[in-house]
Design a protein around this motif. Structure first.
Motif, PDB file in Angstrom:
ATOM      1  N   GLY A 168       0.735  -1.308  -0.101  1.00 27.66           N
ATOM      2  CA  GLY A 168       0.071   0.153   0.021  1.00 27.66           C
ATOM      3  C   GLY A 168       1.135   1.361  -0.142  1.00 27.66           C
ATOM      4  O   GLY A 168       0.459   2.228  -0.866  1.00 27.66           O
ATOM      5  N   ALA A 175       2.508   5.320  -7.587  1.00 29.81           N
ATOM      6  CA  ALA A 175       1.190   5.794  -8.460  1.00 29.81           C
ATOM      7  C   ALA A 175       1.495   7.189  -8.604  1.00 29.81           C
ATOM      8  O   ALA A 175       1.025   7.640  -9.655  1.00 29.81           O
TER       9      ALA A 175
ATOM     10  N   PHE B 138      -8.910  -0.208   2.795  1.00 29.43           N
ATOM     11  CA  PHE B 138      -8.474  -1.565   2.270  1.00 29.43           C
ATOM     12  C   PHE B 138      -9.685  -2.657   2.610  1.00 29.43           C
ATOM     13  O   PHE B 138     -10.177  -3.246   1.734  1.00 29.43           O
ATOM     14  N   GLY B 171      -3.660   4.591  -5.128  1.00 28.66           N
ATOM     15  CA  GLY B 171      -2.663   3.924  -5.563  1.00 28.66           C
ATOM     16  C   GLY B 171      -2.552   2.849  -4.399  1.00 28.66           C
ATOM     17  O   GLY B 171      -2.246   1.550  -4.522  1.00 28.66           O
ATOM     18  N   ALA B 172      -2.227   3.169  -3.301  1.00 28.71           N
ATOM     19  CA  ALA B 172      -2.216   2.404  -2.193  1.00 28.71           C
ATOM     20  C   ALA B 172      -3.371   1.122  -2.163  1.00 28.71           C
ATOM     21  O   ALA B 172      -3.138   0.409  -1.773  1.00 28.71           O
ATOM     22  N   ILE B 173      -4.731   1.825  -2.341  1.00 28.27           N
ATOM     23  CA  ILE B 173      -5.748   0.874  -2.253  1.00 28.27           C
ATOM     24  C   ILE B 173      -5.841  -0.228  -3.538  1.00 28.27           C
ATOM     25  O   ILE B 173      -5.748  -1.339  -3.604  1.00 28.27           O
ATOM     26  N   ALA B 175      -3.115  -0.973  -5.684  1.00 34.26           N
ATOM     27  CA  ALA B 175      -2.039  -2.006  -5.253  1.00 34.26           C
ATOM     28  C   ALA B 175      -2.278  -3.027  -4.486  1.00 34.26           C
ATOM     29  O   ALA B 175      -1.771  -3.994  -4.690  1.00 34.26           O
ATOM     30  N   THR B 176      -3.145  -2.952  -3.470  1.00 32.34           N
ATOM     31  CA  THR B 176      -3.226  -4.018  -2.372  1.00 32.34           C
ATOM     32  C   THR B 176      -4.444  -4.657  -2.581  1.00 32.34           C
ATOM     33  O   THR B 176      -4.572  -5.940  -1.894  1.00 32.34           O
ATOM     34  N   ASN B 178      -5.759  -5.340  -6.070  1.00 34.06           N
ATOM     35  CA  ASN B 178      -6.127  -5.677  -7.502  1.00 34.06           C
ATOM     36  C   ASN B 178      -7.468  -5.339  -8.022  1.00 34.06           C
ATOM     37  O   ASN B 178      -7.965  -5.827  -8.840  1.00 34.06           O
TER      38      ASN B 178
END
Lengths: 262, 262
Positions: A168, A175, B138, B171-173, B175-176, B178
């Motif tokens: 994350g 990003a 998340f 981006g954090a969400i 990337a973790t 999918n």
């Protein structure tokens, strides 16, 4: 597939395999004692980058699991070793916690005064992350810092279920900066494997990897030629394990099952 | 290219165009007054999703810029309108600030009690973000919530330089989990354009977009047929502007330059 009797070294993942959060998994201590008393070398082997080896040692000892600091390999330690070996004169900015900072200090890595001055950004799990921390990491990379991440796991098993992990933090930076991590040291990378084999003084085919993660523990085991045992006490369900089962040596409901399978 | 005299409506970006952080850009107030007194309709038009229209109104008024709440279109408001129109009975989880929550309340959108129960995750800039906020978002998405983002800008111009924006949170969400954002309402999307044209009651070719961002303001202008004026008081350098200049109608050092060009 090897029999457990042919194994001389065991690499044991920590979160989801021995602990769930701070909670010891039932039977884990006894299983580890059983492995040790049958003469196997035991290595604790974790992608946790927010703890130092000293902290992990204290956590294990507090739970009654005896080991030494040298027999604990964490991604925080391995990241610090990478920088120590390859970039000893560069300064870093840390997006991470005290445990990582402790390992970097142990390795004589200096921290930049401002994120804009750092030559490496070191990213780890940061459970006390704030917007300011994220923004400083962003500034470091925008100003040219390269990225080293302790690991890139998407989630880890906390006491309250799966929680967002380094993936994350890394995703946020990647990003927004159009950069990719230059180095990811955690499992399934060779950085972790190299340190483990050096400490165990064994070759992969003599060793068993026990862990709860298909993407890190099992993928590493498979790639580098270790025997593998997946446990279902962490991030992987039986259903997911089933799909991957032709690539695994053992699927165990828990590390505790090892007592009876030998 | 149109002359400024042929323009009947002006869509003015806020951050980097009128303000840098809380600092009014010199001459911005006078330029806006000039446009208004020459009979053009003025719309304040921003991807800021952490403010409500009321908050933006107060900020503008405090700086001496007179407008009405209706003539302010923010991505927080447009996100709330999307949910109100399309998903009025669904509950949401918010990764964002009070301003966004205020707009969702105005639109009668209810918030889930736990992230796991939410049917939409609404993501916006969150300058007081903590790890817990990120982890709750998340959890919402891991448990099936779809993602609506107020915008996906990578950075915004703060008083201390470019600062990480919604693109980081998203981006954090992404990337973790999918998953990808299902809806991004901010510029350059049609969601913002639709609201703007409805309020102005004009067609794009009668309107000028003034903003500092190539990726949001200018891209939107170009795609939807507005005239465009890039200002260099925000996230875009003269060098970057140069490369893009054949797609722009005006490049201005500041919105203040408009006083003398008409």
């Amino acid at each position: 597939m090897k029999r457990l009797g042919e194994i001389n070294g065991v690499l044991i993942d920590i979160d989801g395999t021995i602990f769930r959060g701070d909670q010891l998994i039932e039977g884990a201590k006894e299983a580890i004692e059983g492995l040790a008393s049958s003469g196997k070398k035991i290595l604790f082997f974790s992608n946790r980058g927010n703890l130092s080896r000293r902290m992990a040692y204290e956590k294990l000892m507090k739970a009654g699991i005896h080991t030494t600091i040298e027999n604990i390999i964490l991604s925080s330690y391995v990241a610090a070793r990478f920088l120590h070996t390859n970039y000893p004169k560069k300064s870093v900015w840390v997006l991470g916690e005290d445990g990582l900072v402790e390992e970097l200090k142990e390795a004589d890595i200096k921290t930049a005064k401002r994120p804009e001055e750092a030559e490496w950004l070191v990213i780890s799990l940061h459970e006390h992350l704030t917007y300011v921390d994220l923004n400083n990491a962003f500034k470091a990379v925008q100003n040219g810092a390269r990225i080293i991440a302790t690991n890139s796991d998407k989630s880890f098993p906390s006491e309250e279920g799966e929680a967002i992990d380094v993936g994350g933090m890394l995703g946020a930076i990647e990003a927004t900066t159009n950069k990719r991590a230059d180095v990811i040291v955690g499992k399934p990378s060779h950085f972790m494997v190299d340190e483990a084999l050096k400490q165990l003084n064994l070759i992969p085919e003599e060793c068993l990897v026990i862990g709860d993660s298909l993407g890190s523990d099992m993928a590493m085991g498979e790639l580098f030629g270790f025997s593998t045992a997946l446990v279902l006490t962490g991030g992987t369900t039986g259903e997911q394990a089933e799909k991957y089962s032709d690539k695994l040596d053992f699927i165990l409901s828990s590390i505790a099952s090892l007592i009876t399978t030998d």
